[in-house]
Enzyme design. Structure first.
Site, PDB file in Angstrom:
ATOM      1  N   GLU A   1       0.811  -1.235   0.000  1.00  0.00           N
ATOM      2  CA  GLU A   1       0.000   0.000   0.000  1.00  0.00           C
ATOM      3  C   GLU A   1       0.840   1.279   0.000  1.00  0.00           C
ATOM      4  O   GLU A   1       0.582   2.202   0.768  1.00  0.00           O
ATOM      5  CB  GLU A   1      -0.959  -0.009   1.194  1.00  0.00           C
ATOM      6  CG  GLU A   1      -1.883  -1.214   1.191  1.00  0.00           C
ATOM      7  CD  GLU A   1      -2.891  -1.207   2.352  1.00  0.00           C
ATOM      8  OE1 GLU A   1      -2.817  -0.309   3.211  1.00  0.00           O
ATOM      9  OE2 GLU A   1      -3.747  -2.110   2.382  1.00  0.00           O
TER      10      GLU A   1
ATOM     11  N   ASN B   1       2.285  -5.249  -3.035  1.00  0.00           N
ATOM     12  CA  ASN B   1       0.882  -5.584  -2.760  1.00  0.00           C
ATOM     13  C   ASN B   1       0.074  -4.306  -2.532  1.00  0.00           C
ATOM     14  O   ASN B   1       0.516  -3.403  -1.827  1.00  0.00           O
ATOM     15  CB  ASN B   1       0.862  -6.447  -1.481  1.00  0.00           C
ATOM     16  CG  ASN B   1      -0.467  -7.109  -1.204  1.00  0.00           C
ATOM     17  OD1 ASN B   1      -1.028  -7.763  -2.092  1.00  0.00           O
ATOM     18  ND2 ASN B   1      -0.981  -6.953   0.006  1.00  0.00           N
TER      19      ASN B   1
ATOM     20  N   HIS C   1     -10.035  -6.306  -2.197  1.00  0.00           N
ATOM     21  CA  HIS C   1     -11.081  -5.900  -1.242  1.00  0.00           C
ATOM     22  C   HIS C   1     -12.148  -5.149  -2.024  1.00  0.00           C
ATOM     23  O   HIS C   1     -11.968  -3.978  -2.364  1.00  0.00           O
ATOM     24  CB  HIS C   1     -10.507  -4.994  -0.153  1.00  0.00           C
ATOM     25  CG  HIS C   1      -9.555  -5.680   0.770  1.00  0.00           C
ATOM     26  ND1 HIS C   1      -9.944  -6.703   1.608  1.00  0.00           N
ATOM     27  CD2 HIS C   1      -8.225  -5.507   0.992  1.00  0.00           C
ATOM     28  CE1 HIS C   1      -8.898  -7.118   2.315  1.00  0.00           C
ATOM     29  NE2 HIS C   1      -7.837  -6.414   1.952  1.00  0.00           N
TER      30      HIS C   1
ATOM     31  N   GLU D   1      -5.950 -10.721  -0.915  1.00  0.00           N
ATOM     32  CA  GLU D   1      -6.765 -10.443   0.284  1.00  0.00           C
ATOM     33  C   GLU D   1      -8.238 -10.340  -0.080  1.00  0.00           C
ATOM     34  O   GLU D   1      -8.943  -9.419   0.341  1.00  0.00           O
ATOM     35  CB  GLU D   1      -6.314  -9.123   0.932  1.00  0.00           C
ATOM     36  CG  GLU D   1      -4.831  -9.051   1.249  1.00  0.00           C
ATOM     37  CD  GLU D   1      -4.428  -7.789   2.006  1.00  0.00           C
ATOM     38  OE1 GLU D   1      -5.304  -7.038   2.474  1.00  0.00           O
ATOM     39  OE2 GLU D   1      -3.216  -7.561   2.124  1.00  0.00           O
TER      40      GLU D   1
ATOM     41  N   ASP E   1     -12.013 -10.191  -0.377  1.00  0.00           N
ATOM     42  CA  ASP E   1     -13.327 -10.256   0.274  1.00  0.00           C
ATOM     43  C   ASP E   1     -14.242  -9.246  -0.411  1.00  0.00           C
ATOM     44  O   ASP E   1     -13.773  -8.315  -1.054  1.00  0.00           O
ATOM     45  CB  ASP E   1     -13.269 -10.072   1.808  1.00  0.00           C
ATOM     46  CG  ASP E   1     -12.610  -8.795   2.290  1.00  0.00           C
ATOM     47  OD1 ASP E   1     -12.385  -7.879   1.473  1.00  0.00           O
ATOM     48  OD2 ASP E   1     -12.334  -8.698   3.504  1.00  0.00           O
TER      49      ASP E   1
HETATM   50  C1  XIL Z   1      -6.139  -5.921   8.642  1.00  0.00           C
HETATM   51  C2  XIL Z   1      -6.508  -7.070   9.562  1.00  0.00           C
HETATM   52  O1  XIL Z   1      -7.421  -7.902   8.913  1.00  0.00           O
HETATM   53  C3  XIL Z   1      -7.103  -6.551  10.856  1.00  0.00           C
HETATM   54  O2  XIL Z   1      -7.304  -7.597  11.779  1.00  0.00           O
HETATM   55  C4  XIL Z   1      -6.186  -5.490  11.459  1.00  0.00           C
HETATM   56  O3  XIL Z   1      -6.808  -4.927  12.591  1.00  0.00           O
HETATM   57  C5  XIL Z   1      -5.871  -4.404  10.435  1.00  0.00           C
HETATM   58  O4  XIL Z   1      -5.311  -4.991   9.284  1.00  0.00           O
HETATM   59  N1  XIL Z   1      -4.840  -4.493   3.892  1.00  0.00           N
HETATM   60  C6  XIL Z   1      -3.831  -5.269   4.391  1.00  0.00           C
HETATM   61  C7  XIL Z   1      -4.067  -6.090   5.594  1.00  0.00           C
HETATM   62  O5  XIL Z   1      -2.777  -5.369   3.752  1.00  0.00           O
HETATM   63  O6  XIL Z   1      -2.905  -6.260   6.365  1.00  0.00           O
HETATM   64  C8  XIL Z   1      -5.170  -5.528   6.475  1.00  0.00           C
HETATM   65  O7  XIL Z   1      -5.438  -6.442   7.525  1.00  0.00           O
HETATM   66  C9  XIL Z   1      -6.401  -5.262   5.641  1.00  0.00           C
HETATM   67  C10 XIL Z   1      -6.097  -4.268   4.547  1.00  0.00           C
END
Ligand code: XIL
Length: 397
Positions: free
Chosen positions: A170, A216, A258, A289, A291
């Site tokens: 990020e 990422n 996401h 990641e 969802d």
């Molecule tokens: C999130 C986790 O799921 C949570 O439990 C934590 O509180 C915050 O981080 N992008 C990412 C992940 O790269 O590491 C993040 O994970 C979600 C967004």
């Protein structure tokens, strides 16, 4: 002639699949692919299906289903939190490897690969580090040295056990940030300048030459805006191209995936095109990641199916878009869910105004949702042996 070649290719694929024993010929019983796990079905494509793992849930004896499914449905795991800097080095110089080692051991026992997450990110940093920089007790030169030591220590500790590392996470701004022109954002760029990205990849490579090194980010699933100047995917593409041109050891780009059903989102063809474009740089890709969340209205809370069903269907459709795009691109190595049950999803905690949820493929009672079945269908109905070239039909004589 052409048709014969196609048919022959199909037959070879079936034979190969059978030889590899991915299509078990159970005597007398028709093979039922729907009864297979995601990981088994993905194997046929050489694809790894993964999940982020919440260590508290994994160790909760009152919830054995979490551990069972984490082991049986997935062939790769990611630490949801325990490989982040604040977890690994809560006090300067004192490492807490325990929970992360436990996950690596879980993966070994279950024959799973591990995605390492994450080496450099502006979130979930320990207070000693951010505080030290803020009060001036850590200088810029020292900060760079601290970053180098952290990467080296972490990658060395897990050497040989990590398949893909998210080296930098990020690093790029969004169009809604200030300034709105895309730029390198956050703690590391502000303090060290964007050169930290190349440094991080080089330090990671030096510590474990066999791990695949990924950049990422979110909102890079497709080239979107039409205007390259505010297209985050284009910005990341240009960054990756420049890193490659300079000989920086980057092996892949991870699109987090996401998504939310309230947005327009991209089509399968758009996502597939983006993955293909990154592959054109000589890079692997991964969905890292995934969802697909929805807004939780009063109707949803009250169990109104007229509000729930469209959300479940849209969510399933978006999971499917990402899976199909990944399947279509041979360099897309893994498809990782950011948690697999609504019971332990980060979404309700992270998106509360308005409240969002319903983001994963199993409900809060570990019942598979439509999204789970669609992912399976995508894995089953992609390519041979289940999808073969059409058989032409001729008029009967
Ligand atoms: C999130 C986790 O799921 C949570 O439990 C934590 O509180 C915050 O981080 N992008 C990412 C992940 O790269 O590491 C993040 O994970 C979600 C967004």
């Amino acid at each position: 002639m052409k048709l014969r070649r196609w048919l022959a290719a199909g037959a070879v694929a079936v034979a190969t699949a059978t030889a590899l024993n991915v299509v078990p010929a159970t005597a007398g019983r028709p093979y039922d692919p729907a009864a297979q796990s995601l990981r088994e079905l993905a194997k046929r494509h050489g694809l790894y299906v993964g999940t982020a793992v919440d260590m508290a849930a994994l160790n909760d004896a009152s919830e054995p289903r979490y551990r069972e499914l984490a082991a049986s449905e997935f062939s790769t795991v990611t630490a949801e939190n325990v490989m982040k800097w604040e977890s690994l080095e809560p006090t300067r110089g004192t490492y807490n490897w325990g929970p992360a080692d436990e996950l690596v051991e879980f993966a070994r026992k279950n024959n799973q690969r591990v995605r390492g997450h994450v080496l450099v990110w502006h979130n979930q940093l320990p207070a000693w580090l951010t505080g030290g920089v803020a009060d001036g007790s850590i200088s810029k030169a020292e900060l760079r040295q601290i970053l180098r030591e952290h990467i080296t220590a972490v990658v060395t500790h897990f050497k040989g056990k990590i398949w893909q590392w998210d080296v930098v996470n990020e690093a790029v701004s969004d169009p809604w940030d200030t300034p709105s022109t895309l730029h390198y954002k956050g703690f590391w760029a502000q303090n060290l300048g964007p050169g930290y990205i190349a440094d991080a990849f080089r330090w990671a490579r030096a510590a474990d030459p066999k791990a695949l090194l990924f950049y990422n980010d979110y909102n890079i699933e497709a080239f979107g805006s039409g205007n390259p100047a505010d297209d985050k995917t284009q910005f990341v593409y240009d960054m990756a191209r420049d890193l490659r041109a300079k000989g920086v050891p980057i092996d892949g780009v991870g699109a987090q995936g996401h998504l939310g059903t309230q947005y327009g989102n991209f089509s399968t063809l758009q996502v597939a095109a983006a993955l293909r474009k990154f592959a054109g740089l000589g890079l692997a890709t991964a969905l890292t990641e995934v969802d697909v969340r929805s807004q939780i209205t009063e109707g949803v809370e009250a169990g109104d199916s007229a509000e729930i069903n469209p959300r479940l269907q849209a969510s399933a459709a978006n999971f499917s878009v990402l899976m199909q795009a990944c399947l279509a691109e041979r360099h897309c190595l893994s498809f990782t869910l950011w948690g697999f049950t609504d019971k332990h999803s980060w979404v309700p905690g992270a998106f509360s105004d308005p409240p969002e949820g319903l983001a994963t493929v199993y409900d809060e009672n570990y019942q598979p949702k439509r999204a789970y079945h669609e992912l399976k269908a995508d894995l089953i109905f992609s390519g041979p042996p289940y999808v073969l070239p059409r058989i032409p039909q001729h008029p009967r004589r």
